[in-house]
Design a protein around this motif. Structure first.
Motif, PDB file in Angstrom:
ATOM      1  N   ALA A  70      18.064 -21.212 -39.199  1.00  0.00           N
ATOM      2  CA  ALA A  70      18.970 -22.186 -38.607  1.00  0.00           C
ATOM      3  C   ALA A  70      19.666 -21.520 -37.434  1.00  0.00           C
ATOM      4  O   ALA A  70      20.105 -20.378 -37.537  1.00  0.00           O
ATOM      5  CB  ALA A  70      19.981 -22.670 -39.641  1.00  0.00           C
ATOM      6  N   LEU A  71      19.735 -22.222 -36.317  1.00  0.00           N
ATOM      7  CA  LEU A  71      20.388 -21.661 -35.148  1.00  0.00           C
ATOM      8  C   LEU A  71      20.926 -22.757 -34.254  1.00  0.00           C
ATOM      9  O   LEU A  71      20.560 -23.913 -34.392  1.00  0.00           O
ATOM     10  CB  LEU A  71      19.435 -20.766 -34.357  1.00  0.00           C
ATOM     11  N   VAL A 122      16.556 -31.188 -35.678  1.00  0.00           N
ATOM     12  CA  VAL A 122      17.345 -30.871 -34.488  1.00  0.00           C
ATOM     13  C   VAL A 122      18.454 -31.908 -34.356  1.00  0.00           C
ATOM     14  O   VAL A 122      18.199 -33.108 -34.398  1.00  0.00           O
ATOM     15  CB  VAL A 122      16.455 -30.898 -33.223  1.00  0.00           C
ATOM     16  N   VAL A 123      19.683 -31.435 -34.189  1.00  0.00           N
ATOM     17  CA  VAL A 123      20.833 -32.324 -34.005  1.00  0.00           C
ATOM     18  C   VAL A 123      21.456 -32.008 -32.656  1.00  0.00           C
ATOM     19  O   VAL A 123      21.813 -30.853 -32.384  1.00  0.00           O
ATOM     20  CB  VAL A 123      21.891 -32.125 -35.125  1.00  0.00           C
ATOM     21  N   VAL A 124      21.595 -33.013 -31.802  1.00  0.00           N
ATOM     22  CA  VAL A 124      22.280 -32.830 -30.523  1.00  0.00           C
ATOM     23  C   VAL A 124      23.774 -32.858 -30.818  1.00  0.00           C
ATOM     24  O   VAL A 124      24.300 -33.863 -31.299  1.00  0.00           O
ATOM     25  CB  VAL A 124      21.896 -33.924 -29.504  1.00  0.00           C
ATOM     26  N   LEU A 125      24.431 -31.753 -30.564  1.00  0.00           N
ATOM     27  CA  LEU A 125      25.861 -31.648 -30.868  1.00  0.00           C
ATOM     28  C   LEU A 125      26.743 -32.223 -29.771  1.00  0.00           C
ATOM     29  O   LEU A 125      27.826 -32.737 -30.056  1.00  0.00           O
ATOM     30  CB  LEU A 125      26.233 -30.188 -31.141  1.00  0.00           C
ATOM     31  N   VAL A 164      24.386 -28.236 -22.776  1.00  0.00           N
ATOM     32  CA  VAL A 164      24.186 -29.086 -23.952  1.00  0.00           C
ATOM     33  C   VAL A 164      23.803 -28.180 -25.117  1.00  0.00           C
ATOM     34  O   VAL A 164      22.954 -27.295 -24.975  1.00  0.00           O
ATOM     35  CB  VAL A 164      23.075 -30.131 -23.710  1.00  0.00           C
ATOM     36  N   THR A 165      24.426 -28.398 -26.277  1.00  0.00           N
ATOM     37  CA  THR A 165      24.156 -27.576 -27.453  1.00  0.00           C
ATOM     38  C   THR A 165      23.477 -28.410 -28.536  1.00  0.00           C
ATOM     39  O   THR A 165      23.874 -29.551 -28.788  1.00  0.00           O
ATOM     40  CB  THR A 165      25.454 -26.959 -28.001  1.00  0.00           C
ATOM     41  N   ILE A 166      22.451 -27.791 -29.166  1.00  0.00           N
ATOM     42  CA  ILE A 166      21.775 -28.414 -30.299  1.00  0.00           C
ATOM     43  C   ILE A 166      21.848 -27.479 -31.496  1.00  0.00           C
ATOM     44  O   ILE A 166      21.998 -26.270 -31.341  1.00  0.00           O
ATOM     45  CB  ILE A 166      20.300 -28.761 -30.000  1.00  0.00           C
ATOM     46  N   PHE A 167      21.758 -28.061 -32.680  1.00  0.00           N
ATOM     47  CA  PHE A 167      21.599 -27.301 -33.916  1.00  0.00           C
ATOM     48  C   PHE A 167      20.170 -27.532 -34.376  1.00  0.00           C
ATOM     49  O   PHE A 167      19.691 -28.664 -34.384  1.00  0.00           O
ATOM     50  CB  PHE A 167      22.573 -27.785 -34.992  1.00  0.00           C
TER      51      PHE A 167
END
Length: 175
Positions: A70-71, A122-125, A164-167
């Motif tokens: 997970a990152l 993948v989640v767009v934060l 843009v940050t994703i998980f």
């Protein structure tokens, strides 16, 4: 980077928070301003709850079958890559050092495109991101959108003017 909370059990077997703070393995790219990644968690083939921090000596950011990683990944605007001062050849060694196993999967003739032998959640934060697939097909993603990436060739694009940050949770698959 991103706040990471890890739960575990205390000496009495009671649920507790064993870690609360920034991911201990965070990488900011000196050559590509605004690009960063943080390893959130990693498991072996048979996940077991553990009360330890992420190992700092991860040999591959691509988990084997049954393993997970997970990152978070922060993408700078695409304009960073178009800036004349950005040299992709200078970015390669840094990418290889910061994300071993994954960096080797990027296609030299198709910047950003890669295929991993994983199923990814993948989640767009925050922000807006574009998922590019084969044949120029794209999907615009917004904060809160979730992608299930099933071992397909893809790239992430940030046409905006802010990072843009994703998980991402990568799960090693048999492909």
């Amino acid at each position: 980077m991103v706040r990471r909370i890890v739960t575990g059990l205390d000496e009495a077997g009671t649920a507790c928070v064993v870690s609360d703070g920034e991911s201990p393995v965070s990488k900011e790219y000196a050559h590509t301003p605004g690009f960063a990644a943080a390893l959130v968690w990693r498991t072996g083939q048979t996940p077991e709850p553990v009360n330890e921090a992420v190992a700092t000596d991860v040999t591959s950011y691509v988990p084997g079958p049954g393993e997970t990683i997970a990152l978070t990944v922060t993408f700078p605007p695409d304009s960073v890559f178009g800036d004349p001062s950005w040299d992709p050849m200078k970015a390669v060694p840094e990418n290889l050092a910061n994300t071993p196993g994954l960096a080797e999967l990027f296609e030299p003739d198709a910047p950003g495109m890669h295929t991993t032998p994983t199923v990814d959640y993948v989640v767009v934060l925050d922000g807006t991101l574009v998922l590019e697939l084969d044949n120029g097909r794209t999907v615009q993603l917004n904060a809160g959108d979730i992608v299930v990436q099933n071992a397909t060739r893809h790239a992430w694009r940030n046409p905006g003017d802010k990072p843009v940050t994703i998980f991402v949770s990568l799960m090693g698959a048999r492909v």
